[in-house]
Design a protein around this motif. Structure first.
Motif, short mmCIF file in Angstrom:
data_model
loop_
_atom_site.label_atom_id
_atom_site.label_comp_id
_atom_site.label_asym_id
_atom_site.label_seq_id
_atom_site.Cartn_x
_atom_site.Cartn_y
_atom_site.Cartn_z
N ALA A 170 -7.80 -14.66 -13.86
CA ALA A 170 -8.45 -13.37 -13.60
C ALA A 170 -7.46 -12.23 -13.75
CB ALA A 170 -9.06 -13.37 -12.21
N ILE A 171 -6.21 -12.50 -13.41
CA ILE A 171 -5.21 -11.45 -13.56
C ILE A 171 -4.32 -11.83 -14.73
CG2 ILE A 171 -3.58 -12.46 -11.89
CD1 ILE A 171 -4.13 -8.73 -12.25
N SER A 172 -4.11 -10.93 -15.64
CA SER A 172 -3.25 -11.23 -16.78
C SER A 172 -2.14 -10.20 -16.87
CB SER A 172 -4.06 -11.22 -18.07
OG SER A 172 -4.45 -9.89 -18.38
N LEU A 173 -1.14 -10.53 -17.63
CA LEU A 173 -0.05 -9.59 -17.86
C LEU A 173 -0.60 -8.31 -18.49
CD1 LEU A 173 2.98 -9.13 -17.78
CD2 LEU A 173 3.19 -10.30 -19.95
N GLY A 174 -1.60 -8.47 -19.35
CA GLY A 174 -2.22 -7.32 -20.00
C GLY A 174 -2.81 -6.33 -19.03
N ASN A 175 -3.45 -6.85 -17.96
CA ASN A 175 -4.04 -5.97 -16.96
C ASN A 175 -2.99 -5.15 -16.23
OD1 ASN A 175 -6.61 -6.84 -17.52
ND2 ASN A 175 -6.68 -8.33 -15.88
N LEU A 176 -1.84 -5.79 -15.91
CA LEU A 176 -0.76 -5.07 -15.22
C LEU A 176 -0.13 -4.02 -16.12
CD1 LEU A 176 1.03 -7.89 -13.18
CD2 LEU A 176 -0.32 -6.00 -12.28
N ILE A 177 0.06 -4.38 -17.40
CA ILE A 177 0.63 -3.43 -18.35
C ILE A 177 -0.34 -2.26 -18.54
CG2 ILE A 177 1.41 -3.11 -20.75
CD1 ILE A 177 3.22 -4.88 -18.86
N GLY A 178 -1.64 -2.59 -18.62
CA GLY A 178 -2.67 -1.55 -18.73
C GLY A 178 -2.62 -0.60 -17.55
N SER A 179 -2.41 -1.16 -16.36
CA SER A 179 -2.32 -0.36 -15.14
C SER A 179 -1.13 0.60 -15.22
CB SER A 179 -2.17 -1.29 -13.93
OG SER A 179 -2.00 -0.54 -12.75
N ASN A 180 0.00 0.13 -15.77
CA ASN A 180 1.18 0.98 -15.91
C ASN A 180 0.94 2.13 -16.89
OD1 ASN A 180 2.45 -0.72 -14.14
ND2 ASN A 180 4.18 -1.20 -15.45
N ILE A 181 0.21 1.83 -17.98
CA ILE A 181 -0.12 2.87 -18.96
C ILE A 181 -1.02 3.92 -18.32
CG2 ILE A 181 -1.35 3.34 -21.14
CD1 ILE A 181 -0.42 0.49 -22.05
N PHE A 182 -2.04 3.45 -17.59
CA PHE A 182 -2.97 4.36 -16.90
C PHE A 182 -2.25 5.22 -15.86
CE2 PHE A 182 -6.56 2.32 -18.82
CZ PHE A 182 -7.60 3.24 -18.68
N ASN A 183 -1.29 4.61 -15.14
CA ASN A 183 -0.54 5.36 -14.12
C ASN A 183 0.17 6.57 -14.72
OD1 ASN A 183 -1.28 3.84 -11.92
ND2 ASN A 183 0.58 2.62 -11.87
N ILE A 184 0.82 6.34 -15.86
CA ILE A 184 1.56 7.44 -16.50
C ILE A 184 0.61 8.44 -17.13
CG2 ILE A 184 3.13 8.05 -18.40
CD1 ILE A 184 4.53 5.31 -17.91
N ALA A 185 -0.33 7.93 -17.94
CA ALA A 185 -1.16 8.83 -18.76
C ALA A 185 -2.29 9.50 -17.99
CB ALA A 185 -1.72 8.05 -19.94
N SER A 186 -2.96 8.74 -17.11
CA SER A 186 -4.09 9.38 -16.41
C SER A 186 -3.65 9.98 -15.08
CB SER A 186 -5.25 8.40 -16.21
OG SER A 186 -4.94 7.40 -15.27
N VAL A 187 -2.85 9.26 -14.29
CA VAL A 187 -2.46 9.78 -12.98
C VAL A 187 -1.54 11.00 -13.13
CG1 VAL A 187 -1.30 9.28 -10.79
CG2 VAL A 187 -2.76 7.55 -11.84
N LEU A 188 -0.39 10.84 -13.80
CA LEU A 188 0.52 11.98 -13.96
C LEU A 188 -0.03 13.00 -14.96
CD1 LEU A 188 4.17 10.56 -13.89
CD2 LEU A 188 2.97 11.86 -12.14
N GLY A 189 -0.70 12.52 -16.00
CA GLY A 189 -1.28 13.43 -16.99
C GLY A 189 -2.29 14.37 -16.37
N LEU A 190 -3.26 13.82 -15.64
CA LEU A 190 -4.30 14.65 -15.02
C LEU A 190 -3.73 15.53 -13.90
CD1 LEU A 190 -7.27 12.10 -14.86
CD2 LEU A 190 -7.19 14.20 -16.21
N THR A 191 -2.79 14.96 -13.11
CA THR A 191 -2.19 15.75 -12.02
C THR A 191 -1.46 16.96 -12.59
OG1 THR A 191 -1.91 13.77 -10.65
CG2 THR A 191 -0.60 15.68 -10.05
N ALA A 192 -0.67 16.76 -13.66
CA ALA A 192 0.07 17.87 -14.28
C ALA A 192 -0.86 18.91 -14.88
CB ALA A 192 1.02 17.33 -15.36
N MET A 193 -2.04 18.47 -15.37
CA MET A 193 -3.02 19.41 -15.92
C MET A 193 -3.59 20.30 -14.82
SD MET A 193 -4.75 16.78 -18.64
CE MET A 193 -6.23 17.68 -19.10
N VAL A 194 -3.70 19.76 -13.61
CA VAL A 194 -4.19 20.55 -12.46
C VAL A 194 -3.08 21.44 -11.92
CG1 VAL A 194 -5.10 20.43 -10.09
CG2 VAL A 194 -5.93 18.83 -11.84
N LYS A 195 -1.88 20.84 -11.75
CA LYS A 195 -0.72 21.61 -11.27
C LYS A 195 0.55 21.00 -11.85
CE LYS A 195 1.64 23.45 -7.25
NZ LYS A 195 1.65 23.65 -5.81
#
Length: 316
Positions: free
Chosen positions: A230-255
């Motif tokens: 159920a958990i794969s290396l791909g899912n964890l790597i995907g989570s790391n990509i999302f953390n940088i691109a969506s979490v920091l990306g969206l936060t920086a767009m707001v402030k």
């Protein structure tokens, strides 16, 4: 009292994240979106919501070090702690898409983040937009190139029959829990940082990062113990990509997020790049395309060294 705020914050983030995932998936079924697309996009976005809310709350409340190190620390914890412990429970097989697509994309996003921060000591709204746009391009490519046999996160099909009222209620509960959870967690963490004499960056890269990685850790260990893939290396790597691109990306767009703590650029981000880079020799040596128990133990030891150094060097 600060510890109580942190614990309550963590609990609400876990509850809020769960409700948001369930409501998002149920809503996606209403719009007839395929299971594969739901797994790759909706679930990934929803599971990044706790990190997003924490980083956004931290940036808006004047703690940019927590906003950045929440993501940097979470990415380190996903590989060193979550992947390490999961591999110690049972060896993890690695598919070819890892080194052909997922790993290179994660490294590109990680290095672009480092460049943006190093360049002028701030992650601007434009740079945040570039990171987020890069994520959209990556997701479009993933969905277009995905075959029917691609392994994505499990999507609960029973959610396709949920009523509109329930979906709305889940969304409200999830949003409220995430909002208050992130507020209490950041408030408590800042208080703890002051009382124990460490910087906010240290709390962000350790306590908060581990806390926001707890759901992944629990799910991974349970799946490994049941010998489910159920958990794969791909899912964890995907989570790391999302953390940088969506979490920091969206936060920086707001402030825009300034770098206020020097060790973010002098140490922490290099640990994140190091943990990401070491995966390639790990999956090829000595046994190809497998992360064995011994390799998992090595990752956990490295994470322990990182934690020790963070606290010994992070005293104010």
């Amino acid at each position: 009292m600060s510890i109580l705020w942190v614990i309550l914050g963590f609990v609400l983030l876990v509850v809020g994240g769960e409700f948001l995932v369930r409501s998002s998936v149920a809503l996606s079924f209403k719009f007839n979106i395929s299971k594969m697309v739901i797994g790759m996009t909706v679930v990934s976005f929803a599971t990044s919501a706790p990190e997003l809310l924490v980083s956004l709350q931290a940036a808006l409340s004047g703690s940019p070090a927590i906003a950045i190190n929440n993501v940097v620390g979470s990415n380190i914890a996903n590989i060193g702690l979550v992947l390490g412990i999961t591999a110690m429970v049972g060896a993890i097989a690695v598919d070819k898409s890892f080194y052909k697509l997922n790993w290179p994309v994660m490294m590109i996003f990680s290095m672009v983040l480092y460049y943006f921060l190093k360049n002028d000591n701030v992650l601007s709204a434009i740079e945040g937009g570039i990171l987020f746009a890069g994520l959209i391009v990556f997701l479009v490519y993933l969905i277009k190139s995905a075959k029917k046999d691609v392994v994505v996160e499990e999507v609960d099909e029973t959610l396709s029959t949920v009523s509109n009222f329930k979906i709305g209620l889940w969304l409200l509960i999830g949003a409220a829990a995430l909002y208050f959870g992130s507020e209490w967690l950041v408030f408590g963490a800042k208080d703890i940082a002051t009382s124990v004499g460490v910087s906010e960056a240290v709390i962000g890269v350790s306590l908060i990062a581990i806390g926001t990685s707890v759901p992944e850790l629990a799910a991974s260990v349970i799946a490994a113990a049941k010998q489910e893939k159920a958990i794969s290396l791909g899912n964890l790597i995907g989570s790391n990509i999302f953390n940088i691109a969506s979490v920091l990306g969206l936060t920086a767009m707001v402030k825009p997020i300034p770098v206020t703590e020097p060790q973010i650029l002098s140490s922490d981000i290099f640990w994140m790049l190091g943990f990401s880079a070491i995966l390639i020799p790990l999956i090829f040596l000595p046994k190809r395309l497998q992360i064995s128990r011994l390799k998992g133990f090595f990752l956990v030891i490295c994470y322990g060294v990182f934690m020790f150094l963070v606290f010994t060097q992070g005293k104010l």
